[in-house]
Structure formats: C-alpha cells, structure tokens
Design an enzyme around this catalytic site. Structure first.
Site, PDB file in Angstrom:
ATOM      1  N   ASN A 148       0.866  -1.182   0.000  1.00 38.75           N
ATOM      2  CA  ASN A 148       0.000   0.000   0.000  1.00 38.75           C
ATOM      3  C   ASN A 148       0.903   1.232   0.000  1.00 38.75           C
ATOM      4  O   ASN A 148       1.536   1.537   1.001  1.00 38.75           O
ATOM      5  CB  ASN A 148      -0.886  -0.034   1.259  1.00 38.75           C
ATOM      6  CG  ASN A 148      -1.753   1.203   1.364  1.00 38.75           C
ATOM      7  OD1 ASN A 148      -1.879   1.978   0.423  1.00 38.75           O
ATOM      8  ND2 ASN A 148      -2.361   1.388   2.536  1.00 38.75           N
ATOM      9  N   TRP A 149       0.941   1.911  -1.139  1.00 36.36           N
ATOM     10  CA  TRP A 149       1.849   3.068  -1.260  1.00 36.36           C
ATOM     11  C   TRP A 149       1.214   4.345  -0.742  1.00 36.36           C
ATOM     12  O   TRP A 149       1.849   5.392  -0.709  1.00 36.36           O
ATOM     13  CB  TRP A 149       2.325   3.211  -2.715  1.00 36.36           C
ATOM     14  CG  TRP A 149       3.198   2.057  -3.152  1.00 36.36           C
ATOM     15  CD1 TRP A 149       3.700   1.066  -2.334  1.00 36.36           C
ATOM     16  CD2 TRP A 149       3.661   1.759  -4.474  1.00 36.36           C
ATOM     17  NE1 TRP A 149       4.453   0.177  -3.084  1.00 36.36           N
ATOM     18  CE2 TRP A 149       4.448   0.577  -4.398  1.00 36.36           C
ATOM     19  CE3 TRP A 149       3.491   2.359  -5.720  1.00 36.36           C
ATOM     20  CZ2 TRP A 149       5.062   0.004  -5.512  1.00 36.36           C
ATOM     21  CZ3 TRP A 149       4.100   1.797  -6.831  1.00 36.36           C
ATOM     22  CH2 TRP A 149       4.886   0.626  -6.727  1.00 36.36           C
ATOM     23  N   LYS A 150      -0.039   4.295  -0.372  1.00 34.78           N
ATOM     24  CA  LYS A 150      -0.741   5.434   0.240  1.00 34.78           C
ATOM     25  C   LYS A 150      -0.549   6.702  -0.592  1.00 34.78           C
ATOM     26  O   LYS A 150      -0.552   6.638  -1.816  1.00 34.78           O
ATOM     27  CB  LYS A 150      -0.261   5.635   1.685  1.00 34.78           C
ATOM     28  CG  LYS A 150      -0.189   4.343   2.486  1.00 34.78           C
ATOM     29  CD  LYS A 150      -0.054   4.604   3.951  1.00 34.78           C
ATOM     30  CE  LYS A 150       0.134   3.302   4.687  1.00 34.78           C
ATOM     31  NZ  LYS A 150      -0.086   3.424   6.101  1.00 34.78           N
TER      32      LYS A 150
ATOM     33  N   HIS B 114      -9.568   0.971   4.567  1.00 34.80           N
ATOM     34  CA  HIS B 114      -8.286   1.150   5.255  1.00 34.80           C
ATOM     35  C   HIS B 114      -8.491   2.068   6.461  1.00 34.80           C
ATOM     36  O   HIS B 114      -9.287   3.004   6.410  1.00 34.80           O
ATOM     37  CB  HIS B 114      -7.239   1.747   4.297  1.00 34.80           C
ATOM     38  CG  HIS B 114      -5.866   1.722   4.893  1.00 34.80           C
ATOM     39  ND1 HIS B 114      -5.441   2.672   5.792  1.00 34.80           N
ATOM     40  CD2 HIS B 114      -4.860   0.827   4.764  1.00 34.80           C
ATOM     41  CE1 HIS B 114      -4.203   2.370   6.178  1.00 34.80           C
ATOM     42  NE2 HIS B 114      -3.828   1.251   5.577  1.00 34.80           N
TER      43      HIS B 114
ATOM     44  N   GLU C 182      -6.951   4.465   7.688  1.00 34.11           N
ATOM     45  CA  GLU C 182      -6.781   5.921   7.494  1.00 34.11           C
ATOM     46  C   GLU C 182      -8.060   6.519   6.906  1.00 34.11           C
ATOM     47  O   GLU C 182      -8.440   7.634   7.222  1.00 34.11           O
ATOM     48  CB  GLU C 182      -5.564   6.192   6.594  1.00 34.11           C
ATOM     49  CG  GLU C 182      -4.260   5.964   7.356  1.00 34.11           C
ATOM     50  CD  GLU C 182      -3.129   5.387   6.528  1.00 34.11           C
ATOM     51  OE1 GLU C 182      -3.203   5.437   5.288  1.00 34.11           O
ATOM     52  OE2 GLU C 182      -2.174   4.865   7.142  1.00 34.11           O
TER      53      GLU C 182
ATOM     54  N   GLU D 146      -5.708  -5.318  10.185  1.00 33.61           N
ATOM     55  CA  GLU D 146      -4.665  -4.331  10.446  1.00 33.61           C
ATOM     56  C   GLU D 146      -4.967  -3.606  11.751  1.00 33.61           C
ATOM     57  O   GLU D 146      -5.763  -2.649  11.765  1.00 33.61           O
ATOM     58  CB  GLU D 146      -4.620  -3.303   9.313  1.00 33.61           C
ATOM     59  CG  GLU D 146      -4.341  -3.889   7.951  1.00 33.61           C
ATOM     60  CD  GLU D 146      -3.757  -2.832   7.028  1.00 33.61           C
ATOM     61  OE1 GLU D 146      -2.602  -2.995   6.625  1.00 33.61           O
ATOM     62  OE2 GLU D 146      -4.435  -1.838   6.742  1.00 33.61           O
TER      63      GLU D 146
ATOM     64  N   GLY E 179       2.148   1.864  10.703  1.00 31.46           N
ATOM     65  CA  GLY E 179       3.088   2.972  10.584  1.00 31.46           C
ATOM     66  C   GLY E 179       3.735   3.358  11.903  1.00 31.46           C
ATOM     67  O   GLY E 179       4.349   4.417  12.019  1.00 31.46           O
TER      68      GLY E 179
ATOM     69  N   SER F 126       3.176  -2.513  10.365  1.00 30.18           N
ATOM     70  CA  SER F 126       4.634  -2.532  10.584  1.00 30.18           C
ATOM     71  C   SER F 126       5.286  -3.858  10.192  1.00 30.18           C
ATOM     72  O   SER F 126       6.230  -4.316  10.851  1.00 30.18           O
ATOM     73  CB  SER F 126       4.964  -2.148  12.029  1.00 30.18           C
ATOM     74  OG  SER F 126       4.502  -0.830  12.286  1.00 30.18           O
TER      75      SER F 126
ATOM     76  N   GLY G 269       2.637  -1.177   4.294  1.00 27.06           N
ATOM     77  CA  GLY G 269       2.796   0.218   3.906  1.00 27.06           C
ATOM     78  C   GLY G 269       4.270   0.546   3.691  1.00 27.06           C
ATOM     79  O   GLY G 269       4.839   0.314   2.622  1.00 27.06           O
ATOM     80  N   GLY G 270       4.900   1.061   4.752  1.00 30.42           N
ATOM     81  CA  GLY G 270       6.273   1.571   4.676  1.00 30.42           C
ATOM     82  C   GLY G 270       7.260   0.655   3.961  1.00 30.42           C
ATOM     83  O   GLY G 270       7.990   1.088   3.052  1.00 30.42           O
TER      84      GLY G 270
HETATM   85  C1  PEP Z   1      -0.849  -0.058   5.830  1.00 29.49           C
HETATM   86  O1  PEP Z   1      -0.818   1.067   5.392  1.00 29.49           O
HETATM   87  O2  PEP Z   1      -1.796  -0.783   5.493  1.00 29.49           O
HETATM   88  C2  PEP Z   1       0.212  -0.517   6.732  1.00 29.49           C
HETATM   89  C3  PEP Z   1       0.085  -1.675   7.301  1.00 29.49           C
HETATM   90  O3  PEP Z   1       1.281   0.326   6.909  1.00 29.49           O
HETATM   91  P1  PEP Z   1       2.699  -0.049   7.634  1.00 29.49           P
HETATM   92  O4  PEP Z   1       3.161  -1.337   7.031  1.00 29.49           O
HETATM   93  O5  PEP Z   1       3.605   1.097   7.294  1.00 29.49           O
HETATM   94  O6  PEP Z   1       2.417  -0.179   9.082  1.00 29.49           O
END
Ligand code: PEP
Length: 250
Positions: free
Chosen positions: A9-11, A95, A97, A167, A173, A215, A236-237
């Site tokens: 997920n590049w957000k 998601h 966010e 999640e 994050g 994470s 994500g990251g």
């Molecule tokens: C996400 O955005 O779905 C996520 C899990 O981010 P991260 O891996 O950075 O925690």
C-alpha cells in the site's frame, strides 16, 4: 490451500519517478514462478503508469479507493469502469486511514464491497481495532462488528473475490508490530466469524485469504506467515522501497 499474498500500500507516498522505479524493479524480479501473489496499490495519479509497467507481469496493480457507481456525476471520484480501462480490477476498502480521517464507516464499506464485487472487481477489505479498543478489551467486538456490517448481504459465490486484511490500527506505521500470537488470535477469530455469517459459510471461511498489516518488515514477516491463519501481508512503509519489498516477497 490458500496462496500467500504480499500487497504493497503506497498510500499518498512516492513521486511518479519513485513509483515507476519500484514497479520496474518488481517487474524484473517477480515472475510466474514466484510463490506468492504480489499486489501494489499506488496513488490514483500513478495507476496508469504503474499498470503499464506491470502489464504482462504477474504483479497486480490495484486502486486504494473508488466510488461505488457507474460513470456518473460525482466530482473528484473514480469508479471501477474507469479503472478497468487500465486493467485495474482490485480495490482496497476500509483502510483505517480512510475510516479514521475520511469517515468511511463499515456501512459505507459494505456498499462499496457489494458494488465492486458485482462489477467483477476483487476487494481487499481492511478491518482492525484501535489501541483504545484493544486496551479496553474490545478487539473482538470491534472486529465482529466490522465483519458483520462490512460483509452484510454478500452472496456466498462472491467471496472468492474477497480478501480480508486485519490491520490493528496501533500497529500501522508505528513500528509496533503485533506479535505472531496476537495476530494469529485475531485472524482465527475473523475466520470463525466469517464462517458464522450464513449457512454454509464455513467453506468460504476456510478458503478466504486473511492478510496481516501493521509494521510488517522483511525481518518479521516469516514469523507472522508461519501462523496457520495468516495468509500474507498488507504492507505500507516496507513496500515503498524496492529492496525491502523484494525482501518481503522472498
Ligand atoms: C498499511 O498502510 O496498510 C500498513 C500496514 O502500513 P505499515 O506497514 O507502514 O504499518
């Protein structure tokens, strides 16, 4: 046997050149021999370029969001019919966010999930509890509510195009990953609740892929994936750098 998925997920991160560079690296390294299914969810602005780079590759390009309608007057939104012009047939829904900052409730998620599945789109439905909900022992109540409301009225035959991403919001994050035991406990619960949605749902529960997100990094993914109910990661990251994305896939 459920195939594992690694989804990035590049957000709202990455510039176009950065997104294109990661897509090119994935195209080079991911082949039909790669054991896991790989997905990327770039910004809507980058979908065209990324999908073009990844055409002919097994890596799936998906959208982070879409509006549940056909071509119509809805300023600022995009719909599955427009996404399909680029061969995009996978969409993230719910998601955290979007739930936290953009008011996406489980009822709105349900409308989207139904519309997208009926449009032949594959959906990755995200659920998860906040830190306050976990600390007040409400994790399972929250997950049950997100499953019941988000998946309300979805026909059994549509579940083949549905993936769940558990999640925990407190792990997204933050660098604070759920322990494999915490994640497995939640995944097993989610599978059980899906199995209780309707008569005969135990079969869909057994075959549905449930991803963990929060994470995930190359150095913690193996211990998560070793658990029987964890079928991959929504990341994500660590998906926003080619080296670490490839590390997860490996
Ligand atoms: C996400 O955005 O779905 C996520 C899990 O981010 P991260 O891996 O950075 O925690």
């Amino acid at each position: 046997m459920r195939r594992k998925i690694i989804a990035g997920n590049w957000k709202m991160n990455l510039t176009l050149p950065e997104a294109k560079a990661i897509a090119s690296g994935l195209k080079e390294k991911v082949s039909s021999q790669t054991a896991v299914e790989v997905m990327v969810f770039p910004s809507a602005l980058h979908l065209h370029a990324v999908a073009e780079i990844l055409s002919g590759s097994p890596v799936i390009t998906g959208a982070q969001n879409a509006y549940p309608a056909v071509l119509t007057a809805m300023t600022g939104e995009i719909c599955p019919a427009q996404l399909s012009d680029f061969g995009i047939k996978t969409i993230l829904v719910g998601h955290s966010e979007r739930r936290q900052f953009l008011g996406e409730t489980s009822e709105i998620c349900n409308e989207k999930i139904k519309f997208f599945l009926n449009s032949g789109v594959r959906v990755v439905y995200c659920i998860g509890e906040t830190l306050a909900e976990r600390e007040s022992q409400n994790t399972f109540t929250v997950l049950k509510d997100q499953i019941k409301k988000g998946l309300f009225g979805i026909e059994s035959a549509k579940f083949k195009d549905l993936v769940i991403a558990y999640e925990p919001v407190w792990a997204i994050g933050t660098g604070k990953v759920a322990t494999p035991e915490q994640a497995e406990e939640a995944h097993a619960f989610v599978r059980k609740e899906i199995g209780a949605l309707f008569v005969g749902a135990d079969k869909v529960a057994e075959s549905i892929q449930i991803l963990y997100g929060g994470s995930v990094k190359p150095d913690n993914i193996a211990s998560l994936l070793a658990k029987p109910n964890i079928d991959g990661g929504l990341v994500g990251g660590a998906s926003q750098k080619l080296d670490s994305f490839l590390g997860l896939i490996k």
